[in-house]
Each structure stands twice: as C-alpha cells, then as structure tokens.
Design a protein around this motif. Sequence first.
Motif, PDB file in Angstrom:
ATOM      1  N   SER A 170      24.023  41.680   9.908  1.00  0.00           N
ATOM      2  CA  SER A 170      25.204  40.826   9.049  1.00  0.00           C
ATOM      3  C   SER A 170      25.780  41.728   7.976  1.00  0.00           C
ATOM      4  O   SER A 170      27.108  41.399   7.521  1.00  0.00           O
ATOM      5  N   THR A 171      25.368  42.873   7.783  1.00  0.00           N
ATOM      6  CA  THR A 171      26.098  43.868   7.099  1.00  0.00           C
ATOM      7  C   THR A 171      27.347  44.758   7.774  1.00  0.00           C
ATOM      8  O   THR A 171      28.118  45.359   7.170  1.00  0.00           O
ATOM      9  N   LEU A 172      27.224  44.356   8.942  1.00  0.00           N
ATOM     10  CA  LEU A 172      28.190  45.415   9.918  1.00  0.00           C
ATOM     11  C   LEU A 172      29.562  44.484   9.642  1.00  0.00           C
ATOM     12  O   LEU A 172      29.827  43.527  10.207  1.00  0.00           O
ATOM     13  N   LYS A 173      30.391  45.270   8.950  1.00  0.00           N
ATOM     14  CA  LYS A 173      31.845  44.633   8.763  1.00  0.00           C
ATOM     15  C   LYS A 173      32.879  44.815   9.595  1.00  0.00           C
ATOM     16  O   LYS A 173      33.791  44.247   9.814  1.00  0.00           O
ATOM     17  N   MET A 174      32.680  45.992  10.843  1.00  0.00           N
ATOM     18  CA  MET A 174      33.647  46.190  11.589  1.00  0.00           C
ATOM     19  C   MET A 174      33.545  45.411  12.714  1.00  0.00           C
ATOM     20  O   MET A 174      32.672  44.717  12.889  1.00  0.00           O
ATOM     21  N   PRO A 175      34.487  45.354  13.466  1.00  0.00           N
ATOM     22  CA  PRO A 175      34.672  44.360  14.751  1.00  0.00           C
ATOM     23  C   PRO A 175      33.521  44.932  15.718  1.00  0.00           C
ATOM     24  O   PRO A 175      33.346  46.032  15.832  1.00  0.00           O
ATOM     25  N   VAL A 176      32.511  44.215  16.235  1.00  0.00           N
ATOM     26  CA  VAL A 176      31.622  44.588  17.083  1.00  0.00           C
ATOM     27  C   VAL A 176      31.715  43.694  18.490  1.00  0.00           C
ATOM     28  O   VAL A 176      31.708  42.353  18.195  1.00  0.00           O
ATOM     29  N   LEU A 177      31.761  44.507  19.634  1.00  0.00           N
ATOM     30  CA  LEU A 177      31.680  43.950  20.833  1.00  0.00           C
ATOM     31  C   LEU A 177      30.404  44.114  21.608  1.00  0.00           C
ATOM     32  O   LEU A 177      29.897  45.232  21.736  1.00  0.00           O
ATOM     33  N   VAL A 178      29.776  43.194  22.071  1.00  0.00           N
ATOM     34  CA  VAL A 178      28.347  43.410  22.844  1.00  0.00           C
ATOM     35  C   VAL A 178      28.714  42.843  24.250  1.00  0.00           C
ATOM     36  O   VAL A 178      29.100  41.629  24.268  1.00  0.00           O
ATOM     37  N   LEU A 179      28.503  43.611  25.181  1.00  0.00           N
ATOM     38  CA  LEU A 179      28.588  43.284  26.783  1.00  0.00           C
ATOM     39  C   LEU A 179      27.218  43.380  27.338  1.00  0.00           C
ATOM     40  O   LEU A 179      26.788  44.577  27.291  1.00  0.00           O
ATOM     41  N   ILE A 180      26.944  42.481  28.152  1.00  0.00           N
ATOM     42  CA  ILE A 180      25.470  42.469  29.071  1.00  0.00           C
ATOM     43  C   ILE A 180      25.761  42.033  30.144  1.00  0.00           C
ATOM     44  O   ILE A 180      26.776  41.317  30.539  1.00  0.00           O
ATOM     45  N   GLY A 181      24.965  42.343  31.171  1.00  0.00           N
ATOM     46  CA  GLY A 181      25.308  42.003  32.540  1.00  0.00           C
ATOM     47  C   GLY A 181      24.550  40.351  32.617  1.00  0.00           C
ATOM     48  O   GLY A 181      23.420  40.130  32.044  1.00  0.00           O
ATOM     49  N   ASP A 182      24.860  39.734  33.664  1.00  0.00           N
ATOM     50  CA  ASP A 182      24.334  38.502  34.084  1.00  0.00           C
ATOM     51  C   ASP A 182      22.786  38.717  34.650  1.00  0.00           C
ATOM     52  O   ASP A 182      22.175  37.785  34.751  1.00  0.00           O
ATOM     53  N   ASP A 183      22.698  40.094  35.168  1.00  0.00           N
ATOM     54  CA  ASP A 183      21.376  40.387  35.563  1.00  0.00           C
ATOM     55  C   ASP A 183      20.663  41.460  34.735  1.00  0.00           C
ATOM     56  O   ASP A 183      20.299  42.330  35.533  1.00  0.00           O
ATOM     57  N   ASP A 184      20.718  41.354  33.541  1.00  0.00           N
ATOM     58  CA  ASP A 184      20.464  42.354  32.633  1.00  0.00           C
ATOM     59  C   ASP A 184      18.832  42.285  32.382  1.00  0.00           C
ATOM     60  O   ASP A 184      18.470  41.272  31.607  1.00  0.00           O
ATOM     61  N   MET A 185      18.079  43.619  32.439  1.00  0.00           N
ATOM     62  CA  MET A 185      16.873  43.379  32.644  1.00  0.00           C
ATOM     63  C   MET A 185      16.331  43.386  31.008  1.00  0.00           C
ATOM     64  O   MET A 185      15.234  43.014  30.568  1.00  0.00           O
ATOM     65  N   PHE A 186      17.572  43.840  29.972  1.00  0.00           N
ATOM     66  CA  PHE A 186      17.095  44.247  28.658  1.00  0.00           C
ATOM     67  C   PHE A 186      17.551  42.866  27.698  1.00  0.00           C
ATOM     68  O   PHE A 186      17.232  43.165  26.474  1.00  0.00           O
ATOM     69  N   ASN A 187      18.478  42.165  28.239  1.00  0.00           N
ATOM     70  CA  ASN A 187      19.163  41.179  27.380  1.00  0.00           C
ATOM     71  C   ASN A 187      19.232  39.762  28.020  1.00  0.00           C
ATOM     72  O   ASN A 187      19.174  39.886  29.258  1.00  0.00           O
ATOM     73  N   THR A 188      19.402  38.755  27.086  1.00  0.00           N
ATOM     74  CA  THR A 188      19.583  37.559  27.750  1.00  0.00           C
ATOM     75  C   THR A 188      20.689  36.860  26.839  1.00  0.00           C
ATOM     76  O   THR A 188      21.345  37.456  26.109  1.00  0.00           O
ATOM     77  N   LYS A 189      20.988  35.516  27.237  1.00  0.00           N
ATOM     78  CA  LYS A 189      22.012  34.828  26.467  1.00  0.00           C
ATOM     79  C   LYS A 189      21.719  34.775  24.971  1.00  0.00           C
ATOM     80  O   LYS A 189      22.543  34.934  23.997  1.00  0.00           O
ATOM     81  N   HIS A 190      20.368  35.113  24.663  1.00  0.00           N
ATOM     82  CA  HIS A 190      19.971  35.115  23.273  1.00  0.00           C
ATOM     83  C   HIS A 190      20.678  36.442  22.445  1.00  0.00           C
ATOM     84  O   HIS A 190      21.114  36.483  21.265  1.00  0.00           O
ATOM     85  N   THR A 191      20.846  37.363  23.168  1.00  0.00           N
ATOM     86  CA  THR A 191      21.578  38.462  22.556  1.00  0.00           C
ATOM     87  C   THR A 191      22.886  37.890  22.164  1.00  0.00           C
ATOM     88  O   THR A 191      23.324  38.523  21.079  1.00  0.00           O
ATOM     89  N   MET A 234      36.872  46.830  27.015  1.00  0.00           N
ATOM     90  CA  MET A 234      36.874  48.022  25.590  1.00  0.00           C
ATOM     91  C   MET A 234      38.036  48.427  25.208  1.00  0.00           C
ATOM     92  O   MET A 234      38.127  48.199  23.893  1.00  0.00           O
ATOM     93  N   ILE A 235      38.827  48.518  26.159  1.00  0.00           N
ATOM     94  CA  ILE A 235      40.146  48.983  25.764  1.00  0.00           C
ATOM     95  C   ILE A 235      41.132  48.065  24.779  1.00  0.00           C
ATOM     96  O   ILE A 235      41.499  48.434  23.560  1.00  0.00           O
ATOM     97  N   ASP A 236      41.104  46.862  25.326  1.00  0.00           N
ATOM     98  CA  ASP A 236      41.400  45.575  24.724  1.00  0.00           C
ATOM     99  C   ASP A 236      40.977  45.505  23.421  1.00  0.00           C
ATOM    100  O   ASP A 236      41.682  45.233  22.166  1.00  0.00           O
ATOM    101  N   PHE A 237      39.625  45.549  23.263  1.00  0.00           N
ATOM    102  CA  PHE A 237      39.161  45.209  21.966  1.00  0.00           C
ATOM    103  C   PHE A 237      39.202  46.401  20.844  1.00  0.00           C
ATOM    104  O   PHE A 237      39.541  46.170  19.780  1.00  0.00           O
ATOM    105  N   MET A 238      39.552  47.546  21.315  1.00  0.00           N
ATOM    106  CA  MET A 238      39.725  48.912  20.479  1.00  0.00           C
ATOM    107  C   MET A 238      41.017  48.657  19.963  1.00  0.00           C
ATOM    108  O   MET A 238      41.312  49.036  18.762  1.00  0.00           O
ATOM    109  N   LYS A 239      41.973  48.623  20.836  1.00  0.00           N
ATOM    110  CA  LYS A 239      43.248  48.209  20.542  1.00  0.00           C
ATOM    111  C   LYS A 239      43.524  47.166  19.417  1.00  0.00           C
ATOM    112  O   LYS A 239      44.215  47.009  18.569  1.00  0.00           O
TER     113      LYS A 239
END
Length: 323
Positions: free
Chosen positions: A256-277, A312-317
């Motif tokens: 919660s201390t991260l003040k910059m914009p943060v984008l997290v992208l995961i795959g729908d068949d991602d072994m390491f992440n779920t919707k909880h991420t 990624m590009i749209d988010f950074m811009k």
Amino acid sequence: MNYFKTLLFLVLLTFFTGCKKDEYKEFKKVPEYITHPDKAHKAYYEAYDKTLQNWGVAYEDLYITTSKGIAHVLMSGPKDGTPVVLLHGMSASSTMWYPNAKALAKQFRIFAIDLIIEPGKSHKTADFENIEEVTAWYEEVFWALKLESFHLVGTSRGGWIATDIALQSKRDIKSLILLSPVQTFMWIPPSTDLLKNILNVFYSKEDGVWRTMETLSKNPSKIDKTYMAQYRLGLKNDTEDKFLVQMKPFPNKELSTLKMPVLVLIGDDDMFNTKHTIHLTEKYLPRGRGEIISNSGHFLSVDQAEIVDKKMIDFMKSAEKVD
C-alpha cells in the motif's frame, strides 16, 4: 560581419559536438570474458547473439563494472525517450524480451539488464549473500546509467525484484509493470502444472525443458527456436535459486506504500497467479490496476505479445500524462 560568422560557427560547433557526445561510451568496451570466452560459455554467447537477430530494432551492448562483477545491458530506442528498465525472469536473460523490444523501443529508451546470478552476458566475480544484495546490485547499475527517473517492468521472478526495488529505491519510478510476478502478492497455488514441473526430475533434461515450457506457455510452439536453443544452453551455466525461499509475498501494508501507478498482468492459465492476485492489486495498491490476459500462461509476453505490448505502452504513456 566576421564576428557574427564566428559566433554562428561556435554555436553550430557546440550544438553538433553535444549531439555527438556518447554518454555511455565508457561502457562499450567489450570485456575479455566475451571476446575470449571459456569453452563452457562460448556456445551460449553465440546462441545469445543469434537470439538477438530477432530483437527487431537496433541495440547497443553495455558492460558496467559493479561490486559483484560486470553487468551486461541491452540498450535500444531513441536517446530522448523516457527510460524503461526491463527485468527478466528466472533461468532466462534479457533476450527473453525479443517479442517486445521493437514495440517498446519505438518511443521509449529501453534498458534490458542481464541479472548477474542468471545466464546471460553479465559476469559474476563475487557471491551474493541474500536477496537484498540483488536489489542493491540493480541500484548500482541504475546509478552507473544515471537513471533517476524511469518506468520499471519485471516479469516472473523479475516482477518480485521490481516490486522490491520500487519499495526500497529513492529514485523516481514513474510506473511499475508486473507481468505474472512470482511470490509477490500470493504464494504459488498448488496445481497439476506445478506437480508436472516437480516430476521433471524423472525425465531427461531435453524432455524436462519441453514439459516445463508446456506449463509456462499456452502455446509453446510460438517460442522462437533460437531462443529455446539459448535457454537450454543457459541451464548448464550458473543460475542461483538459493534466494527463492527469501522471496515471500509482500505484506499488504507494504504494498500500500507504492504510490506510483502499478499495472499487473497475468495469464488466464497462469501457474503462479489467480484472480486473487488482481483482487489484491486493486484493493491494496493506491494506483494499482490488474488485468487477466486471455489465452496466455505465465509467458504472456510471448503468448500474447502484441496485446501485452499495447497495454504496457498505453499504461506508461498515461502515467507520464498524470505526472
């Protein structure tokens, strides 16, 4: 009249001299371990260069002396572009960004850093005692490159490290993009894919690599053959996984201390992440946004390169407009 001609000449001379100045000239001398590699690394470096034929845009190699050895960095894009730092995943190197480099370098100046404890072209001369020293090593590289303000992108283990850097660094990180970060928001969930990777010890190295790719990518046949050849050779070199146990999910209070914009992208068949991420991203990060990329696995930057590049590009811009 002669006075004005002389003045004009001096102005033009100063302008063109300034334009020609190479701010990273000191880092372009190729070290001996690259020009005269030992037998164990020669084939790998050749495979690395072959993969870079797919980079899609001009690049320069930088070799930066640090307290732990020499850092190798791939630099592409316009000199006046906003810097973007790319952190690759485990057992990989900066060449894993081959599907994304061209799109990112059209308007940004990208710096893809080979983590010194992985394969790649960085060269380790001193050991790391803990994961904190890895983050400190990246800070050394940023300092040498004079990177005070930049976008930071990390994938897989690089996503965890990028988050740690964002939490610790005093630099102006304009935005943080995490592509299927490992152990960052949640523990790795049990799955058949995880079991498949554990069972790889019973298979030949060749079969084991392919079985691993089948769990990480939705369509492993899309992975470039030259990159796969490099990846296999890289597994024979030194990859330190001893820090994995130190990579624990970050407490929500810390995130919660991260003040910059943060984008997290995961795959729908991602072994390491779920919707909880995604849920944790949007609940605890003040400017966090998460998305699930359809028809992709852990390697979403390969599985859905064009979609991920655009996001990624749209988010950074958009982050730059807000700043």
